[in-house]
Design an enzyme around this catalytic site. Structure first.
Site, PDB file in Angstrom:
ATOM      1  CG  ASP A 141      41.203  36.184  11.427  1.00  0.00           C
ATOM      2  OD1 ASP A 141      41.773  37.262  11.639  1.00  0.00           O
ATOM      3  OD2 ASP A 141      41.514  35.120  11.996  1.00  0.00           O
ATOM      4  CD  GLU A 189      23.974  31.938  -3.154  1.00  0.00           C
ATOM      5  OE1 GLU A 189      23.411  32.005  -2.038  1.00  0.00           O
ATOM      6  OE2 GLU A 189      24.728  31.010  -3.478  1.00  0.00           O
TER       7      GLU A 189
HETATM    8  C1  BGC Z   1      43.537  38.760  13.748  1.00  0.00           C
HETATM    9  C2  BGC Z   1      44.159  38.601  15.088  1.00  0.00           C
HETATM   10  C3  BGC Z   1      43.968  37.152  15.513  1.00  0.00           C
HETATM   11  C4  BGC Z   1      44.504  36.181  14.454  1.00  0.00           C
HETATM   12  C5  BGC Z   1      44.043  34.785  14.673  1.00  0.00           C
HETATM   13  C6  BGC Z   1      44.494  37.896  12.960  1.00  0.00           C
HETATM   14  O1  BGC Z   1      44.849  38.206  11.824  1.00  0.00           O
HETATM   15  O2  BGC Z   1      43.489  40.083  13.282  1.00  0.00           O
HETATM   16  O3  BGC Z   1      43.654  39.478  16.039  1.00  0.00           O
HETATM   17  O4  BGC Z   1      44.673  36.922  16.694  1.00  0.00           O
HETATM   18  O5  BGC Z   1      44.074  36.568  13.192  1.00  0.00           O
HETATM   19  O6  BGC Z   1      42.712  34.616  14.336  1.00  0.00           O
END
Ligand code: BGC
Length: 560
Positions: free
Chosen positions: A217, A269
């Site tokens: 993310d 790993e």
């Molecule tokens: C996720 C979102 C989230 C944000 C914060 C994004 O890129 O896909 O759904 O709200 O990251 O973590």
């Protein structure tokens, strides 16, 4: 036509010649909305387990599961309080292990989300930082600063939250902390060695429980300029900007790649082909390619494809640029049409093509009336385009059912933090997150068991009845059967997967490309019927073909 399935698609050991992730179809499970096993109205791991046979029959290679960790759910799990625990709403670590084992038995790999840019404000580190006070070593794991102005009442800089409002919140003791998203999502300080060590340990925790990779993310946001300088004044959004890299104090900084080189070593790993997919937003395709260099991450989402308008020239240019920029670094392309952050594509394609690209659904402004029949026809054609391109593809849950965006959710049920943070000027992302319709004629459409104690966490519209998996199964004209057939053909056809594409000459508005051996994909984005090129057979088409003419907004796969 029934050649043997390609080895790398069926072999779970990862020993095949081409790693599976170079051509995988990965299905995105937005866990709260996929399937509710315990009847509390929220999807969970038990629900995913119960739907593995469906995923197997759909023909996907892997599932990416949105965050399932312990979380107060201020951003539906993207605010993680404990990366080694599953939230009780979704199950337990033992349930997760069972899901991983059962998915593997079905030949499906499992990729959880990892959220390294920020934690929850309920994470033990952040609570310790609050308790320890200003200037403490505990605060150094996050980004705490004094404010500006004589009494420190102004935020340390002018950064803004992606969800709206300032990116800083002030504590009663006077310190400010940074959150590029909601205040409940404090940003970590990736200049701190504890942060590196902790995430590498979390990766090992889940890799050793059998996960096949991670979706990362906000991968482009981890490193901040050490001096936290002000942002330059925003450029006028109404003026088309050249695509060039602009040095930014918190997005896509060069130093971020050191983190991912270390993560790659962690993945290496472990036995088998583990893989990362980065959610990285970069100014240019070249900057994006830097995330997937040989010693770095394996793949990154190609959001340019998702943002392209339904326009032959636009799509072709995105396809060419993506393939050309990835080739020198040896990484496969990924193709994605929808996800849990953007307006579902039948709805996007059902409106007059926006004249500009839009980023996420907070910047999507519906233009003109919605023609969902048109949008769905285009979505069917887009699926055949996407699944015929070289590289991997992502299918967002419900896309295979042809679900449109739910644009009329009552205000009172909206939950996305974007709505509050924007002062209700944005509706947020709930419209693409409505629980999936599986069966039956009325809510909860099989999403929850019959004896459920609560309704689905977002209401499902009455027209969901037309979209259930049950209703579409066996109906050759349905979106579900189109996806099933396409995925089966993609699995079996030797031309589809990770190999080059050659464009064939066609009039403006039509995309035609050849993949060896013996495969042609034609997509008609023009307003006139287009004669199919010479072929041996039509393998699949997104709509009925009469007199060898491909209607507008239709696509076909041909054997040549
Ligand atoms: C996720 C979102 C989230 C944000 C914060 C994004 O890129 O896909 O759904 O709200 O990251 O973590």
């Amino acid at each position: 036509m029934s050649p043997t399935p390609k080895e790398h698609r069926t072999d779970m050991s990862g020993t095949a010649a081409a790693p599976w992730w170079r051509s995988a179809v990965i299905y995105q499970v937005y866990i709260r909305s996929f399937a509710d096993g315990n009847g509390d109205g929220v999807g969970d791991i038990a629900g995913i387990r119960s739907r593995l046979p469906y995923l197997k029959s759909l023909g996907v290679d892997a599932i990416w599961i949105n965050p399932w960790y312990k979380s107060p759910m201020a951003d539906h799990g993207y605010d993680v309080a404990d990366y080694r625990e599953i939230d009780p709403l979704f199950g337990t670590v033992a349930d997760a292990e069972q899901l991983i084992a059962e998915a593997h038995e079905h030949g499906i790999r499992v990729i959880p989300d990892i959220v390294p840019n920020h934690t929850s404000d309920q994470h033990v580190w952040f609570r310790a930082a609050l308790a320890a006070g200003s200037g403490s070593p505990e605060r150094e794991r996050y980004v705490f600063r004094p404010g500006r102005g004589p009494d420190g009442a102004q935020p340390p800089n002018n950064w803004v939250s992606r969800f709206g409002g300032p990116a800083w919140t002030r504590l009663p003791d006077g310190d400010w902390y940074l959150h590029l998203f909601a205040p409940e999502q404090p940003d970590l300080n990736w200049q701190h060695p504890d942060v590196h060590a902790e995430f590498e340990s979390v990766l090992r925790f889940w890799f050793s429980r059998g996960v096949d990779g991670f979706r990362i993310d906000v991968a482009h946001g981890l490193v901040k300029h050490p001096e936290l300088p002000d942002l330059a004044p925003l450029r006028d959004p109404a003026v088309e900007q050249p695509r060039e890299h602009v040095d930014h104090p918190h997005w896509d900084r060069d130093e971020v790649h050191d983190i991912f080189r270390a993560w790659r070593k962690v993945a290496d790993e472990f036995e088998g082909d583990r893989c990362f997919v980065a959610e990285a937003w970069a100014d240019t395709p070249e900057r994006l390619a830097a995330y997937v260099r040989e010693d770095a991450l394996h793949t990154a989402f190609n959001f340019d494809f998702l943002m392209a308008t339904w326009d032959a020239e636009d799509l072709r240019s995105v396809i060419d640029t993506s393939l050309a920029t990835l080739a020198p670094v040896g990484a496969p392309a990924t193709w994605v049409l929808s996800n849990h952050d953007v307006v579902r594509h039948p709805t996007r394609y059902g409106r007059k093509s926006p004249t500009r690209r839009w980023v996420a659904n907070e910047s999507y402004r519906p233009e003109g009336p919605l023609d969902l029949t048109l949008g769905t026809r285009r979505a069917r054609a887009a699926a055949l385009l996407m699944l015929a391109l070289p590289g991997g593809a992502y299918v967002y849950q419900g896309e295979e059912l042809g679900l449109p965006e739910v644009e009329d959710l009552p205000e009172s049920v909206l939950q996305d933090p974007i709505r509050e943070r924007s002062g209700h000027t944005e509706r947020g992302r709930d419209g693409c997150r409505v629980p999936i319709p599986w069966s039956g004629r009325s809510a909860p459409y099989g999403f929850s068991p019959d004896d459920a104690t609560a309704p689905p966490w977002l209401p499902q519209p009455p027209h969901w009845a037309e979209h259930t998996a049950e209703r579409q199964t066996g109906d050759d004209t349905s979106m579900l059967e189109l996806y099933r057939t396409a995925l089966l053909l993609r699995r079996e056809h030797p031309a589809l997967g990770d190999s080059p594409l050659t464009w064939l000459d066609t009039p403006a508005g039509v995309l035609t490309f050849h993949r060896a051996p013996g495969f042609v994909c034609v997509v008609n984005l023009s307003t006139a019927p287009h004669p199919l090129p010479d072929h041996l057979a039509v393998l699949l088409s997104s709509g009925p073909i009469k007199d060898d003419l491909l209607a507008p907004d239709q696509a076909a796969w041909l054997a040549v």
